[in-house]
Design an enzyme around this catalytic site. Structure first.
Site, short mmCIF file in Angstrom:
data_model
loop_
_atom_site.label_atom_id
_atom_site.label_comp_id
_atom_site.label_asym_id
_atom_site.label_seq_id
_atom_site.Cartn_x
_atom_site.Cartn_y
_atom_site.Cartn_z
N GLN A 79 48.08 35.84 28.59
CA GLN A 79 46.84 36.13 27.85
C GLN A 79 47.16 36.32 26.37
OE1 GLN A 79 44.95 39.60 29.44
NE2 GLN A 79 42.95 39.06 28.65
N HIS A 175 38.74 41.66 38.07
CA HIS A 175 39.80 42.32 37.29
C HIS A 175 39.57 41.85 35.86
CE1 HIS A 175 43.56 43.78 35.81
NE2 HIS A 175 44.07 42.59 35.63
#
Ligand code: ADP
Length: 314
Positions: A79, A175
């Site tokens: 990420q 999530h």
């Protein structure tokens, strides 16, 4: 017991490290597109073994996963700062199309544990690719909101001054940004949170609640801004999942697994409290008595994931 890790980047290697330090499994095989990296991680980890538990750690190819009881999938691209987990989707979906069949060809009996983000969608895709090879969805799970639930419990525990193992609280759903903190079910030693605070003279108000919620929701962004990635928490969670499977512990965790119906959304994968044992996920998720507001938040979260899954598959 042999464990495979596909994708030995920060998350995969940290999961291996947590297994070494806790003496989980007997043999670990690291597989990565970047073979040099996998070899270097295996060598570095092996040098920790004399300080922990006897374990064999090697780097290998997919065929070296033969005989694995569990394979963790942590392959993919990390990420980026400011990037939401959902933006990772397109970049990681392509990787899984080749990785899942390659694992199952080598280790047809393995339980697959997905850690790559966005984990709900990656787990859904993994289950779909695994089903094409005759593997039941019970044998595919993702780390889901295990970490978010752990953060929620840890912050509540700190506030009430109780061992976090005696604080029951769940984060469910995606999530990510739409996750749902199930405040209505928070209990300390079986006593509802508000009652516990009132009895003990512990201050509780909306500001404290909002502070905890904010820290649970934004923990990953905060850590990524500070150090570029998160891996200790998730690595430890993955090691715990492997331990539960190896010892058939029937623990209840907020993992993600394909669901028939979540708050009215059908055929979707988001985190819910599930029992996990030696053969994978046991039965359906635990029923939760949610408030109307929580149920509507969960519906929103599951719809969002469902929408992305549908876009991806079409
Ligand atoms: P994270 O922080 O999520 O662990 P990293 O970038 O550190 O992210 O690790 C991801 C790992 O996945 C890298 O080592 C990368 O080489 C690996 N990877 C990427 N694509 C594949 C693939 N197709 N097969 C195996 N490993 C892969």
């Amino acid at each position: 017991m042999k464990i495979g890790i596909v994708g030995s980047g920060l998350v995969g290697a940290t999961a291996a490290y947590a297994m070494v330090m806790n003496g989980i499994g007997r043999q670990i095989v690291l597989v990565d597109l970047n073979k040099e990296r996998a070899q270097a991680e295996a060598d570095d980890l092996y040098h920790a073994v004399p300080f922990a538990s006897p374990l064999e750690i090697t780097a290998g190819d997919y065929e070296d996963l033969a005989g694995c009881r569990v394979v963790i999938i942590a392959a993919g691209v990390g990420q980026r700062p400011g990037e939401t987990r959902l933006q990772l989707l397109g970049r990681n979906a392509t990787v899984f199309k080749q990785v899942v069949p390659a694992i199952l060809n080598a280790a047809p009996d393995a339980i697959l544990v997905v850690a790559t983000n966005p984990v709900d969608i990656m787990t859904h895709l993994t289950a779909r690719y695994a089903a094409q090879m005759g593997v039941s969805p019970d044998r595919v799970l993702g780390s889901g909101t295990m970490l978010d639930t752990a953060r929620f419990r840890a912050l509540l525990a700190r506030h009430v001054g109780v061992d976090s193992r005696h604080v029951h609280a769940y984060v469910i759903g995606e999530h990510g940004d739409s996750e749902v903190l199930v405040w209505s079910m928070v209990a300390v030693g079986g006593v509802p949170l508000l009652e516990f605070c009132n009895d003990r003279g512990i201050t509780w108000n909306d500001e404290i609640k909002a502070g905890i919620e904010n820290r649970v929701r934004n923990a990953a962004y905060h850590i990524i801004n500070g150090k570029g990635a998160t891996y200790y928490g998730i690595g430890s969670a993955l090691a715990r999942v492997v331990d539960i499977i190896l010892h058939d512990q029937r623990s209840i965790l907020t993992i993600c697994n394909p669901e028939r119906n979540v708050a009215g959304v059908e055929d979707v994968t988001v985190a819910m409290p599930h029992m996990l044992g030696g053969n994978g996920v046991i039965g359906e998720h635990n029923p939760l008595s949610l408030t109307d507001e929580e149920r509507s938040q969960l519906h929103h979260s599951a719809s969002l994931i469902k929408g992305l899954i549908t876009d991806l598959i079409e």
